[in-house]
Write an enzyme that holds these catalytic residues in place. Structure first.
Site, PDB file in Angstrom:
ATOM      1  N   ASP A   1       0.866  -1.169   0.000  1.00 58.11           N
ATOM      2  CA  ASP A   1       0.000   0.000   0.000  1.00 58.11           C
ATOM      3  C   ASP A   1       0.902   1.218   0.000  1.00 58.11           C
ATOM      4  OD1 ASP A   1      -3.256   0.130   0.819  1.00 58.11           O
ATOM      5  OD2 ASP A   1      -2.169   2.019   0.943  1.00 58.11           O
TER       6      ASP A   1
ATOM      7  N   ASP B   1       4.446   2.048  -4.118  1.00 58.20           N
ATOM      8  CA  ASP B   1       3.628   2.782  -5.081  1.00 58.20           C
ATOM      9  C   ASP B   1       3.718   2.016  -6.394  1.00 58.20           C
ATOM     10  OD1 ASP B   1       2.578   4.487  -6.996  1.00 58.20           O
ATOM     11  OD2 ASP B   1       3.619   6.270  -6.282  1.00 58.20           O
ATOM     12  N   VAL B   2       2.598   1.488  -6.878  1.00 59.47           N
ATOM     13  CA  VAL B   2       2.648   0.625  -8.059  1.00 59.47           C
ATOM     14  C   VAL B   2       2.982   1.388  -9.335  1.00 59.47           C
ATOM     15  CG1 VAL B   2       1.057  -1.074  -7.076  1.00 59.47           C
ATOM     16  CG2 VAL B   2       0.162   0.794  -8.506  1.00 59.47           C
TER      17      VAL B   2
ATOM     18  N   SER C   1     -13.624  -1.864 -12.931  1.00 64.33           N
ATOM     19  CA  SER C   1     -14.770  -1.126 -12.402  1.00 64.33           C
ATOM     20  C   SER C   1     -15.893  -1.222 -13.425  1.00 64.33           C
ATOM     21  CB  SER C   1     -14.387   0.344 -12.181  1.00 64.33           C
ATOM     22  OG  SER C   1     -15.530   1.154 -11.992  1.00 64.33           O
TER      23      SER C   1
ATOM     24  N   TYR D   1     -10.309   8.071 -15.217  1.00 62.65           N
ATOM     25  CA  TYR D   1     -10.593   6.849 -14.465  1.00 62.65           C
ATOM     26  C   TYR D   1     -11.251   5.810 -15.365  1.00 62.65           C
ATOM     27  CZ  TYR D   1     -12.695   3.846 -10.862  1.00 62.65           C
ATOM     28  OH  TYR D   1     -13.082   2.780 -10.087  1.00 62.65           O
TER      29      TYR D   1
ATOM     30  N   LYS E   1      -9.933   2.046 -16.601  1.00 61.90           N
ATOM     31  CA  LYS E   1     -10.670   0.830 -16.261  1.00 61.90           C
ATOM     32  C   LYS E   1     -11.091   0.054 -17.508  1.00 61.90           C
ATOM     33  CE  LYS E   1     -10.304   1.384 -11.843  1.00 61.90           C
ATOM     34  NZ  LYS E   1      -9.495   0.456 -11.012  1.00 61.90           N
TER      35      LYS E   1
END
Length: 262
Positions: free
Chosen positions: A43, A65-66, A145, A158, A162
């Site tokens: 996380d 941090d990905v 999502s 966003y 997705k």
């Protein structure tokens, strides 16, 4: 094996959950821990990691941090070392991104959303793939999502990310299927929690209506007229990693109460 037993993941799975310290990620992590898995979570929030580890001492944690290639490399090195390999990857990390008209959103906010929500999944996958190929029960769950199957006005960065995850999932299922690795996407709907509260608040402000009115609008668009609980998404993740889900791959599965529009 009875049908009930087939519905449960086998004990001892080695699982990595990104953004696993809160929200959907925390619910998925708890579910796998209850199923007897060894779980590593990352996380970006060190305080959330510490709090989660305090409640669940069996979990292994690492701040990462990905969107950072170096931090993802360290994360997968930790998975190999601390878990001894990898059977399941839950690519969950993501941010809500900005709310606003396409010509009003700062470019850096668009880039940040795409870097975390889409590129972050690529970075994790490219390092996880060699470990998963060594597993006898390899499975990837990419969290997308319903915004990845429905257009989402005022939330274009966003939604674009997705939708990209759905395409990534379908393509990777073809690529990794011959290695026995199943790849699916879960598309949560309006999930109860702090994130959706922030989204509703920002959208209400952008639309010039009250929070209560915007929340009612969101619920009215759901056939079941209720929000999804994080545990609903966790249940789907467990099923997809169970023997009962052994022949499910390449799918984008909504857990949304039939969200009709957003």
């Amino acid at each position: 094996m009875s049908m009930i037993e087939r519905m449960r993941p086998r004990p001892g799975l080695r699982v990595l959950v990104t953004a696993g310290a809160s929200g959907i990620g925390a619910a998925i992590t708890r579910a796998f821990l209850e199923a007897g898995a060894s779980v590593l979570i990352c996380d970006i929030d060190a305080d959330a990691l510490a709090a989660f580890a305090g409640e669940h001492p069996a979990v292994t944690t690492l701040r990462a941090d990905v969107s950072s290639e170096a931090e993802v490399d360290a994360l997968l090195d930790a998975a190999a070392e601390r878990l001894g390999g990898l059977d399941v990857l839950v690519n969950n990390a993501g941010i809500a991104g900005p709310t606003g008209a396409i010509d009003e959103i700062p470019l850096e906010e668009i880039r940040r959303t795409l870097d975390v929500d889409l590129m972050g999944q690529f970075l994790v996958l490219r390092r996880a793939a060699p470990l998963l190929r060594q597993s006898e029960a390899g499975a990837i769950i990419n969290i997308s999502s319903v915004a990845g199957r429905l257009g989402y006005g005022l939330r274009t960065p966003y939604s674009a990310a997705k939708w990209g995850i759905v395409g990534l999932t379908a393509s990777l299922a073809k690529e990794m299927g011959p290695d026995g690795i199943r790849v699916n996407a879960i598309l949560p709907g309006v999930v109860r929690g702090a994130r959706i509260e922030g989204v509703i608040r920002d959208r209400a402000e952008a639309s010039g209506v009250s929070y209560a009115a915007m929340e009612a609008q969101y619920l009215a668009n759901i056939s079941l007229r209720r929000m999804v609980e994080p545990e609903d998404v966790a249940g789907m993740a467990l099923f997809l990693c169970s023997p009962a889900g052994a022949n499910i791959s390449g799918q984008a599965i909504s857990v949304c109460g039939n969200l009709e529009t957003i």
